[in-house]
Design an enzyme around this catalytic site. Structure first.
Site, PDB file in Angstrom:
ATOM      1  N   THR A  46      43.512  27.551  68.337  1.00  0.00           N
ATOM      2  CA  THR A  46      44.407  27.206  67.229  1.00  0.00           C
ATOM      3  C   THR A  46      43.794  26.018  66.496  1.00  0.00           C
ATOM      4  OG1 THR A  46      46.406  27.975  68.317  1.00  0.00           O
ATOM      5  CG2 THR A  46      46.696  26.166  66.760  1.00  0.00           C
ATOM      6  N   GLY A  78      54.955  31.442  68.161  1.00  0.00           N
ATOM      7  CA  GLY A  78      54.848  30.196  68.920  1.00  0.00           C
ATOM      8  C   GLY A  78      55.283  28.982  68.120  1.00  0.00           C
ATOM      9  N   GLY A 131      48.631  24.578  72.151  1.00  0.00           N
ATOM     10  CA  GLY A 131      48.916  24.791  73.574  1.00  0.00           C
ATOM     11  C   GLY A 131      49.933  25.896  73.747  1.00  0.00           C
TER      12      GLY A 131
HETATM   13  N1  ASP Z   1      50.358  27.013  70.136  1.00  0.00           N
HETATM   14  C1  ASP Z   1      49.842  28.307  69.828  1.00  0.00           C
HETATM   15  C2  ASP Z   1      50.932  29.335  70.074  1.00  0.00           C
HETATM   16  O1  ASP Z   1      51.631  29.223  71.056  1.00  0.00           O
HETATM   17  C3  ASP Z   1      48.647  28.686  70.630  1.00  0.00           C
HETATM   18  C4  ASP Z   1      47.628  27.584  70.839  1.00  0.00           C
HETATM   19  O2  ASP Z   1      47.748  26.505  70.312  1.00  0.00           O
HETATM   20  O3  ASP Z   1      46.667  27.799  71.557  1.00  0.00           O
HETATM   21  O4  ASP Z   1      51.043  30.271  69.322  1.00  0.00           O
END
Ligand code: ASP
Length: 350
Positions: A217, A247, A269
């Site tokens: 991300t 998310g 995350g």
């Molecule tokens: N936070 C993002 C989500 O949950 C994924 C990530 O940041 O790796 O969609």
């Protein structure tokens, strides 16, 4: 005699005006040639299981180069008197166009083998914000999020509706195939296989995908010379997501937040945990109500994520240019422009 005195006074005042003019000219010249130390730019490219052992020298180089390119482009915007919003959008577009990150071109796959993208942006000066979720054909979701903020009365648009709005604004659309990358496809196959062998885990309610294979991300926080903060985040979400899962990244207050009174934040995350902890806003809230520094407040937010068994990280920048990049994973792609205007990129824990 009187006449002589008057003309002397006149000459003196003329001299004064000329000297002041010369000084003003000098000051203007200095302002445009000396780097403005007040502007700040901090970025991330996702947190997760990123270890030296799992990285090849070639891959590492690609990440360093792309993150450096994004930092330089964003900094150029700020140096040319651009706004923090422009810098954030510029940076995120570059990362969205790279297959290296889980955003735009390099987005992960859903269970059905499609790509659904989320993004958000926030203006710390006005507290205006824009977000899109589950868009499938938008090349640069961060650009669409900004249009939602600036050209619609809404904050968040999803799916087909968001795309219809995008088309009405002349946003670049691409077929789903544009988002195909072999690496992400293979990650989906691995996740599906793992899920089959681990159905108990799913019943317990743990998100099917963890830090493994999800990171990438992208996010950016910036402070411009006008003292305005902005934040943005863009993602493909989590590998093997289904049922329209969204998310934290497009949720204002969870994945993204900016407020000139406190700070600008972009998270990465396990989205479910960042939503439950209202992570991005909590950094701002801790600064505002408990008087914490941006470092302390951000650390606290990551501590909360850890306490509820979530993993990830964030970048946070305050109105005075102080910033921090905490994470509780093995690594986080991240970078900033240092005091001398040099891009600094980091990947692993230090
Ligand atoms: N936070 C993002 C989500 O949950 C994924 C990530 O940041 O790796 O969609």
């Amino acid at each position: 005699m009187n006449r002589f005195r008057r003309s002397r006074v006149n000459i003196l005042s003329l001299l004064c005006v000329a000297i002041s003019f010369a000084f003003i000219q000098l000051a203007v010249a200095q302002e445009s040639t000396t780097p403005n130390h007040r502007v700040r730019l901090v970025i991330h490219g996702g947190a997760g299981t990123i270890t030296k052992a799992s990285m090849t020298a070639e891959k590492e180089k690609q990440y360093y180069e792309k993150l450096t390119e994004a930092l330089e482009a964003g900094y150029a915007v700020l140096q040319k008197h651009g706004t923090s919003l422009d810098a954030v959008e510029t940076v995120i577009r570059i990362l969205e166009d790279s297959p290296l990150f889980n955003a735009g071109k390099g987005a992960v796959f859903t269970h059905e083998g499609t790509n659904e993208l989320d993004a958000s942006i926030m203006d710390g000066k006005t507290l205006r914000a824009g977000a899109v979720a589950a868009v499938k054909h938008v090349k640069n979701p961060i650009g669409l999020a900004r249009l939602v903020m600036e050209k619609s009365p809404h904050v968040m648009l999803v799916g087909d509706g968001a795309e219809a709005f995008g088309k009405s604004q002349g946003v670049e659309m691409v077929p789903q195939e544009y988002f195909f990358t072999q690496r992400r496809w293979d990650q989906l196959q691995t996740a599906i296989e793992k899920e089959k062998q681990d159905s108990i885990k799913k019943v317990k309610g743990t998100p099917a995908d963890s830090a493994e294979g999800r990171h990438g991300t992208v996010g950016c926080v910036a402070l411009d010379e006008y003292g305005n903060l902005a934040a943005g985040t863009s993602t493909g979400g989590t590998t093997n997501k289904r049922f329209g899962r969204v998310g934290d990244s497009p949720i204002i207050g969870a994945g993204t937040y900016a407020n000139n009174a406190t700070c600008a934040v972009s998270c990465t995350g396990d989205g479910e945990y960042f939503i439950r902890a209202v992570a991005a806003h909590s950094v701002s809230m801790l600064m505002e109500s408990s008087g914490m520094t941006v470092q302390k407040a951000a650390e606290k937010a990551i501590e909360t994520i850890g306490r509820i068994h979530g993993t990830g990280g964030l970048i946070a920048l305050d109105k005075n240019g102080n910033f921090t990049m905490p994470f509780n994973t093995e690594g986080m792609y991240r970078g900033y422009i240092d005091e001398n205007g040099k891009p600094m990129v980091k990947i692993y824990k230090e």
